[in-house]
Write a protein that holds these residues in place. Structure first.
Motif, PDB file in Angstrom:
ATOM      1  N   GLY A  30       0.788  -1.225   0.000  1.00 51.40           N
ATOM      2  CA  GLY A  30       0.000   0.000   0.000  1.00 51.40           C
ATOM      3  C   GLY A  30       0.819   1.274   0.000  1.00 51.40           C
ATOM      4  N   LEU A  31       2.132   1.165   0.082  1.00 45.66           N
ATOM      5  CA  LEU A  31       2.998   2.334   0.179  1.00 45.66           C
ATOM      6  C   LEU A  31       2.889   3.281  -1.018  1.00 45.66           C
ATOM      7  N   PRO A  32       2.939   2.812  -2.279  1.00 39.76           N
ATOM      8  CA  PRO A  32       2.830   3.761  -3.391  1.00 39.76           C
ATOM      9  C   PRO A  32       1.509   4.540  -3.379  1.00 39.76           C
ATOM     10  N   HIS A  51      -1.418  13.421  -5.878  1.00 39.75           N
ATOM     11  CA  HIS A  51      -1.134  13.019  -7.259  1.00 39.75           C
ATOM     12  C   HIS A  51      -2.451  12.879  -8.014  1.00 39.75           C
ATOM     13  N   PRO A  52      -2.536  13.391  -9.253  1.00 40.98           N
ATOM     14  CA  PRO A  52      -3.801  13.295  -9.991  1.00 40.98           C
ATOM     15  C   PRO A  52      -4.204  11.864 -10.325  1.00 40.98           C
ATOM     16  N   ASP A  53      -3.265  10.955 -10.370  1.00 42.70           N
ATOM     17  CA  ASP A  53      -3.558   9.556 -10.680  1.00 42.70           C
ATOM     18  C   ASP A  53      -3.377   8.677  -9.443  1.00 42.70           C
ATOM     19  N   ALA A  54      -3.734   9.191  -8.284  1.00 46.02           N
ATOM     20  CA  ALA A  54      -3.491   8.461  -7.030  1.00 46.02           C
ATOM     21  C   ALA A  54      -4.236   7.132  -6.986  1.00 46.02           C
ATOM     22  N   ASP A  55      -5.431   7.102  -7.541  1.00 47.54           N
ATOM     23  CA  ASP A  55      -6.192   5.845  -7.524  1.00 47.54           C
ATOM     24  C   ASP A  55      -5.513   4.778  -8.380  1.00 47.54           C
ATOM     25  N   ALA A  56      -5.009   5.175  -9.531  1.00 43.97           N
ATOM     26  CA  ALA A  56      -4.318   4.221 -10.401  1.00 43.97           C
ATOM     27  C   ALA A  56      -3.010   3.753  -9.770  1.00 43.97           C
ATOM     28  N   VAL A  57      -2.298   4.663  -9.127  1.00 46.67           N
ATOM     29  CA  VAL A  57      -1.051   4.289  -8.450  1.00 46.67           C
ATOM     30  C   VAL A  57      -1.347   3.303  -7.323  1.00 46.67           C
ATOM     31  N   ASN A  58      -2.418   3.572  -6.582  1.00 43.05           N
ATOM     32  CA  ASN A  58      -2.795   2.682  -5.485  1.00 43.05           C
ATOM     33  C   ASN A  58      -3.115   1.282  -6.006  1.00 43.05           C
ATOM     34  N   LEU A  59      -3.896   1.216  -7.058  1.00 48.53           N
ATOM     35  CA  LEU A  59      -4.257  -0.086  -7.632  1.00 48.53           C
ATOM     36  C   LEU A  59      -3.023  -0.812  -8.156  1.00 48.53           C
ATOM     37  N   MET A  60      -2.151  -0.080  -8.835  1.00 48.46           N
ATOM     38  CA  MET A  60      -0.943  -0.702  -9.375  1.00 48.46           C
ATOM     39  C   MET A  60      -0.022  -1.179  -8.245  1.00 48.46           C
ATOM     40  N   ALA A  92       4.962   1.647  -9.795  1.00 41.72           N
ATOM     41  CA  ALA A  92       3.966   2.399  -9.033  1.00 41.72           C
ATOM     42  C   ALA A  92       4.635   3.324  -8.029  1.00 41.72           C
ATOM     43  N   LEU A  93       5.690   2.855  -7.400  1.00 39.24           N
ATOM     44  CA  LEU A  93       6.412   3.684  -6.436  1.00 39.24           C
ATOM     45  C   LEU A  93       7.053   4.878  -7.132  1.00 39.24           C
ATOM     46  N   ILE A  94       7.671   4.648  -8.279  1.00 39.01           N
ATOM     47  CA  ILE A  94       8.282   5.749  -9.028  1.00 39.01           C
ATOM     48  C   ILE A  94       7.206   6.717  -9.497  1.00 39.01           C
ATOM     49  N   TRP A  95       6.096   6.197  -9.962  1.00 38.00           N
ATOM     50  CA  TRP A  95       4.994   7.023 -10.438  1.00 38.00           C
ATOM     51  C   TRP A  95       4.437   7.886  -9.306  1.00 38.00           C
ATOM     52  N   THR A  99       4.594  15.846 -11.368  1.00 38.15           N
ATOM     53  CA  THR A  99       3.714  15.891 -12.526  1.00 38.15           C
ATOM     54  C   THR A  99       3.276  17.324 -12.779  1.00 38.15           C
ATOM     55  N   ASP A 100       2.998  17.633 -14.043  1.00 34.85           N
ATOM     56  CA  ASP A 100       2.526  18.963 -14.402  1.00 34.85           C
ATOM     57  C   ASP A 100       1.011  19.023 -14.470  1.00 34.85           C
ATOM     58  N   VAL A 101       0.359  17.898 -14.323  1.00 36.01           N
ATOM     59  CA  VAL A 101      -1.095  17.832 -14.408  1.00 36.01           C
ATOM     60  C   VAL A 101      -1.692  18.381 -13.111  1.00 36.01           C
ATOM     61  N   VAL A 102      -2.708  19.222 -13.254  1.00 35.53           N
ATOM     62  CA  VAL A 102      -3.385  19.786 -12.098  1.00 35.53           C
ATOM     63  C   VAL A 102      -4.674  19.007 -11.893  1.00 35.53           C
ATOM     64  N   ASP A 103      -4.850  18.495 -10.717  1.00 35.34           N
ATOM     65  CA  ASP A 103      -6.042  17.719 -10.398  1.00 35.34           C
ATOM     66  C   ASP A 103      -7.089  18.652  -9.814  1.00 35.34           C
ATOM     67  N   ILE A 104      -8.127  18.947 -10.597  1.00 31.29           N
ATOM     68  CA  ILE A 104      -9.129  19.901 -10.139  1.00 31.29           C
ATOM     69  C   ILE A 104     -10.037  19.310  -9.070  1.00 31.29           C
ATOM     70  N   ARG A 105      -9.988  17.997  -8.872  1.00 27.02           N
ATOM     71  CA  ARG A 105     -10.820  17.397  -7.821  1.00 27.02           C
ATOM     72  C   ARG A 105     -10.341  17.783  -6.441  1.00 27.02           C
ATOM     73  N   ARG A 106      -9.097  18.221  -6.314  1.00 23.48           N
ATOM     74  CA  ARG A 106      -8.540  18.525  -5.012  1.00 23.48           C
ATOM     75  C   ARG A 106      -8.432  20.033  -4.765  1.00 23.48           C
ATOM     76  N   PHE A 107      -9.128  20.832  -5.563  1.00 29.24           N
ATOM     77  CA  PHE A 107      -9.141  22.269  -5.336  1.00 29.24           C
ATOM     78  C   PHE A 107      -9.968  22.584  -4.102  1.00 29.24           C
TER      79      PHE A 107
END
Length: 119
Positions: A32-34, A43-52, A66-69, A74-82
């Motif tokens: 579960g560490l990554p 991270h904008p892809d936190a759910d995917a990293v968690n699953l991976m 997954a750990l590296i990811w 990242t340059d992507v802005v996650d608007i869900r966390r605004f």
């Protein structure tokens, strides 16, 4: 011939169970560490990293990726966390954009039947 279990047999079984539970806890922590790192860093892809990370037990390489990811910037802005105020402004802007986009241009009264077809 029935062998009776002595005190040291029970101590041995208890120690083995304790070691197995500890080993499982360590494995679950590392799997579960990554995902935890990605969520902590927003991270904008936190759910995917968690699953991976959790599926990485099938092979070591996906877990390392997954750990590296999770750690990689990242340059992507996650608007869900605004913050909520910013999210309200974004909702207003999105509604305005969608209403402008769905408006159809009004036809002028003299334009009916006039086409640009070449004969």
């Amino acid at each position: 011939m029935i062998l009776a279990l002595g005190f040291y047999d029970y101590v041995t079984f208890s120690a083995l169970i304790f070691i197995l539970v500890g080993a499982m806890a360590v494995v679950l922590f590392f799997l579960g560490l990554p995902g935890r790192i990605a969520k902590q860093r927003n991270h904008p892809d936190a759910d995917a990293v968690n699953l991976m990370g959790w599926l990485g037990f099938l092979g070591v390489v996906p877990w390392i990726q997954a750990l590296i990811w999770a750690i990689k910037e990242t340059d992507v802005v996650d608007i869900r966390r605004f913050p909520p105020e910013e999210q309200e402004v974004l909702d207003i802007q999105a509604k305005k954009y969608l209403s402008e986009r769905t408006k159809k241009p009004k036809a002028k009264p003299g334009d009916a039947g006039q086409g640009t077809s070449e004969e």
